[in-house]
Design a protein around this motif. Structure first.
Motif, mmCIF file in Angstrom:
data_model
loop_
_atom_site.group_PDB
_atom_site.id
_atom_site.type_symbol
_atom_site.label_atom_id
_atom_site.label_comp_id
_atom_site.label_asym_id
_atom_site.label_seq_id
_atom_site.Cartn_x
_atom_site.Cartn_y
_atom_site.Cartn_z
ATOM 1 N N ALA A 34 0.825 -1.215 0.000
ATOM 2 C CA ALA A 34 0.000 0.000 0.000
ATOM 3 C C ALA A 34 0.854 1.257 0.000
ATOM 4 O O ALA A 34 0.527 2.248 -0.659
ATOM 5 N N ASN A 35 1.961 1.218 0.715
ATOM 6 C CA ASN A 35 2.838 2.394 0.787
ATOM 7 C C ASN A 35 3.492 2.685 -0.560
ATOM 8 O O ASN A 35 3.553 3.839 -1.004
ATOM 9 N N VAL A 36 3.979 1.651 -1.224
ATOM 10 C CA VAL A 36 4.591 1.833 -2.547
ATOM 11 C C VAL A 36 3.526 2.213 -3.569
ATOM 12 O O VAL A 36 3.738 3.095 -4.413
ATOM 13 N N PHE A 37 2.369 1.572 -3.509
ATOM 14 C CA PHE A 37 1.256 1.896 -4.413
ATOM 15 C C PHE A 37 0.904 3.372 -4.301
ATOM 16 O O PHE A 37 0.703 4.061 -5.303
ATOM 17 N N GLN A 38 0.828 3.858 -3.071
ATOM 18 C CA GLN A 38 0.489 5.265 -2.824
ATOM 19 C C GLN A 38 1.468 6.189 -3.542
ATOM 20 O O GLN A 38 1.069 7.111 -4.264
ATOM 21 N N ARG A 39 2.762 5.963 -3.370
ATOM 22 C CA ARG A 39 3.767 6.835 -3.998
ATOM 23 C C ARG A 39 3.744 6.705 -5.516
ATOM 24 O O ARG A 39 3.869 7.697 -6.235
ATOM 25 N N ALA A 40 3.574 5.464 -5.989
ATOM 26 C CA ALA A 40 3.583 5.243 -7.436
ATOM 27 C C ALA A 40 2.361 5.851 -8.109
ATOM 28 O O ALA A 40 2.432 6.320 -9.248
ATOM 29 N N PHE A 41 1.224 5.857 -7.414
ATOM 30 C CA PHE A 41 0.000 6.417 -7.995
ATOM 31 C C PHE A 41 0.067 7.943 -8.029
ATOM 32 O O PHE A 41 -0.302 8.570 -9.021
ATOM 33 N N ILE A 42 0.536 8.545 -6.949
ATOM 34 C CA ILE A 42 0.577 10.007 -6.879
ATOM 35 C C ILE A 42 1.710 10.575 -7.717
ATOM 36 O O ILE A 42 1.557 11.612 -8.369
ATOM 37 N N THR A 43 2.837 9.880 -7.715
ATOM 38 C CA THR A 43 4.008 10.337 -8.477
ATOM 39 C C THR A 43 4.483 9.189 -9.372
ATOM 40 O O THR A 43 5.470 8.513 -9.062
ATOM 41 N N PRO A 44 3.786 8.950 -10.480
ATOM 42 C CA PRO A 44 4.134 7.813 -11.356
ATOM 43 C C PRO A 44 5.564 7.912 -11.872
ATOM 44 O O PRO A 44 6.017 8.989 -12.284
ATOM 45 N N GLY A 45 6.257 6.781 -11.837
ATOM 46 C CA GLY A 45 7.677 6.754 -12.160
ATOM 47 C C GLY A 45 8.040 7.384 -13.493
ATOM 48 O O GLY A 45 8.971 8.204 -13.576
ATOM 49 N N ARG A 46 7.339 7.019 -14.545
ATOM 50 C CA ARG A 46 7.669 7.528 -15.872
ATOM 51 C C ARG A 46 7.513 9.046 -15.928
ATOM 52 O O ARG A 46 8.377 9.763 -16.453
ATOM 53 N N ALA A 47 6.423 9.550 -15.355
ATOM 54 C CA ALA A 47 6.183 10.991 -15.380
ATOM 55 C C ALA A 47 7.204 11.744 -14.540
ATOM 56 O O ALA A 47 7.678 12.825 -14.923
ATOM 57 N N VAL A 48 7.570 11.171 -13.383
ATOM 58 C CA VAL A 48 8.566 11.828 -12.529
ATOM 59 C C VAL A 48 9.913 11.896 -13.236
ATOM 60 O O VAL A 48 10.585 12.937 -13.228
ATOM 61 N N ARG A 49 10.303 10.813 -13.877
ATOM 62 C CA ARG A 49 11.594 10.806 -14.589
ATOM 63 C C ARG A 49 11.605 11.853 -15.706
ATOM 64 O O ARG A 49 12.596 12.555 -15.914
ATOM 65 N N ARG A 89 9.695 14.660 -15.987
ATOM 66 C CA ARG A 89 9.713 16.014 -15.437
ATOM 67 C C ARG A 89 11.052 16.341 -14.790
ATOM 68 O O ARG A 89 11.533 17.469 -14.872
ATOM 69 N N PHE A 90 11.622 15.353 -14.142
ATOM 70 C CA PHE A 90 12.922 15.554 -13.503
ATOM 71 C C PHE A 90 13.970 15.924 -14.546
ATOM 72 O O PHE A 90 14.769 16.845 -14.368
ATOM 73 N N ALA A 91 13.951 15.190 -15.676
ATOM 74 C CA ALA A 91 14.904 15.471 -16.752
ATOM 75 C C ALA A 91 14.691 16.878 -17.319
ATOM 76 O O ALA A 91 15.657 17.602 -17.605
ATOM 77 N N GLU A 92 13.435 17.286 -17.469
ATOM 78 C CA GLU A 92 13.139 18.617 -18.017
ATOM 79 C C GLU A 92 13.585 19.733 -17.069
ATOM 80 O O GLU A 92 14.208 20.716 -17.483
ATOM 81 N N ILE A 93 13.264 19.573 -15.777
ATOM 82 C CA ILE A 93 13.526 20.636 -14.811
ATOM 83 C C ILE A 93 15.005 20.760 -14.467
ATOM 84 O O ILE A 93 15.510 21.856 -14.212
ATOM 85 N N THR A 94 15.735 19.642 -14.492
ATOM 86 C CA THR A 94 17.155 19.688 -14.111
ATOM 87 C C THR A 94 18.084 19.704 -15.322
ATOM 88 O O THR A 94 19.298 19.590 -15.162
ATOM 89 N N ALA A 95 17.525 19.863 -16.512
ATOM 90 C CA ALA A 95 18.359 19.831 -17.728
ATOM 91 C C ALA A 95 19.506 20.831 -17.641
ATOM 92 O O ALA A 95 19.312 22.011 -17.338
#
Length: 400
Positions: A248-263, A265-271
């Motif tokens: 449930a804890n991992v599901f919560q983080r993955a649902f709110i901050t999906p891995g693909r989308a985070v990666r 956005r992270f690449a865009e913001i820290t470019a």
């Protein structure tokens, strides 16, 4: 008139055993013993036992006195549409539910579910369940299953990669889960229960920040997905020791901050940047609608930054609200149109209450007692109902 005859003309079908069972549940909800209930009507405890077992018919004056002592009404006991549900015993079996705060929260959840179902029955409507397919936990690492299940559920709901802006409406309106937000005492963050007759039910702590409420709501949604027949209490000091809680804890983080989308956005913001800065964290947290800590912890989990990054920020002054305002400016003050800005009654339940009042099925006071709200909250809930009715026009009438 005896208690087996309806005050409204429809409840004479209730048997003595049904009335007795309803009285038992009401007594236990008010935390009175059978001996105390017997004192209320000036009888022996065996009389209460016989009434609750349906072996003795309760008299009208006895019913009135008992209902008052149980903080309910004789009409509520006798109404055919009233549901008398008791989810408390199943929570008592949980190891982490042996305290008064949890018991109070459990009883509140029970009260709110009964109230919503009673309004549904009175109005002749039912709640459509749009639950995701159940995914029992598989052998092996639950983390990978949780990530995959969360990603698939986002796709199933059509959320794409956007933030979860209104968890209550998502659970209530999209999935058909009964969800409530009320101030809870102690360390209780949320409760989850499933009953075949009423479906999945979630209670969230209104005292917590909006981001925390969202996280708790998704955590409980994980139990709807994986272990929906097991009741669950989430507390502030939860260590997620069991496989179910780790999922449930991992599901919560993955649902709110999906891995693909985070990666992405992270690449865009820290470019073009060589170091992770507070500005990066603030922007990412804002994009996904989560706390700064939750964002950093997710980056650590996805190996986009080193473990201990959040601890480093904390040791070096943290990430303050003033710094957030410097980065986001007026965005931090944008209007909140979510359910969090509209009080503690979820959208569908608010509509049911307004319709029941409009049809004069329930008075303002009855709704306040039914929904466990004060008069001010009920008046705020009902505000505008009369104006809506007077403005109704046949051209905009709903076609059935």
């Amino acid at each position: 008139m005896d208690a087996g005859r309806s005050m409204s003309g429809i409840t004479d079908r209730l048997s003595d055993s049904e009335i007795g069972e309803r009285l038992r549940l009401a007594r236990e909800a008010s935390k009175l013993t059978q001996a105390q209930a017997a004192d209320v009507i000036g009888a022996a405890r065996t009389t209460i036992v016989a009434v609750e077992q349906g072996k003795r018919r309760v008299q009208t004056d006895e019913l009135q006195k008992l209902a008052t002592a149980y903080r309910t009404s004789a009409n509520a006991i006798l109404r055919r549409e009233a549901i008398h549900l008791d989810m408390v015993p199943r929570f008592r079996k949980l190891e982490d539910s042996k305290d008064d705060d949890v018991e109070r929260a459990t009883r509140l959840l029970n009260t709110l579910v009964r109230a919503e179902v009673e309004l549904e029955n009175a109005l002749g409507v039912s709640r459509a369940r749009n639950y995701p397919p159940e995914r029992p936990l598989l052998p092996g690492d639950v983390r990978s299953q949780a990530e995959q299940d969360a990603d698939e559920l986002r796709g199933w709901l059509g959320l794409g990669s956007g933030p979860v802006t209104d968890i209550v409406s998502l659970l209530d309106l999209q999935l058909g889960i009964r969800v409530y937000i009320r101030p809870l005492e102690g360390k209780v963050s949320g409760l989850f229960a499933y009953d075949e007759s009423v479906g999945a039910c979630i209670l969230l702590n209104a005292n917590h920040p909006r981001e925390r409420i969202t996280q708790t709501g998704i955590h409980e949604l994980a139990h709807v997905v994986s272990t929906r027949r097991q009741p669950e209490v989430l507390t502030e000091d939860e260590r997620f020791a069991s496989r179910e809680e780790r999922y449930a804890n991992v599901f919560q983080r993955a649902f709110i901050t999906p891995g693909r989308a985070v990666r992405q956005r992270f690449a865009e913001i820290t470019a073009g940047q060589s170091h992770l800065t507070r500005r990066h964290i603030i922007l990412l947290a804002h994009v996904f609608g989560v706390s700064r800590e939750a964002m950093v912890r997710r980056l650590e989990e996805l190996k986009l930054t080193r473990e201990g990054t959040w601890d480093w920020f904390q040791e070096h002054g943290g990430i303050t609200d003033a710094q957030v305002r410097e980065v986001l400016g007026e965005l931090t003050g944008r209007p909140d149109n979510s359910v969090f800005a509209r009080g503690h009654v979820p959208p569908r339940l608010a509509l049911l209450a307004r319709e029941a009042w409009k049809k004069e099925l329930y008075s303002e006071g009855q709704l306040a007692r039914l929904l466990d709200l004060d008069r001010h909250s009920i008046r705020a809930l009902l505000d505008g109902t009369e104006r809506e009715e007077s403005e109704a026009d046949e051209r905009i009438k709903i076609l059935r």
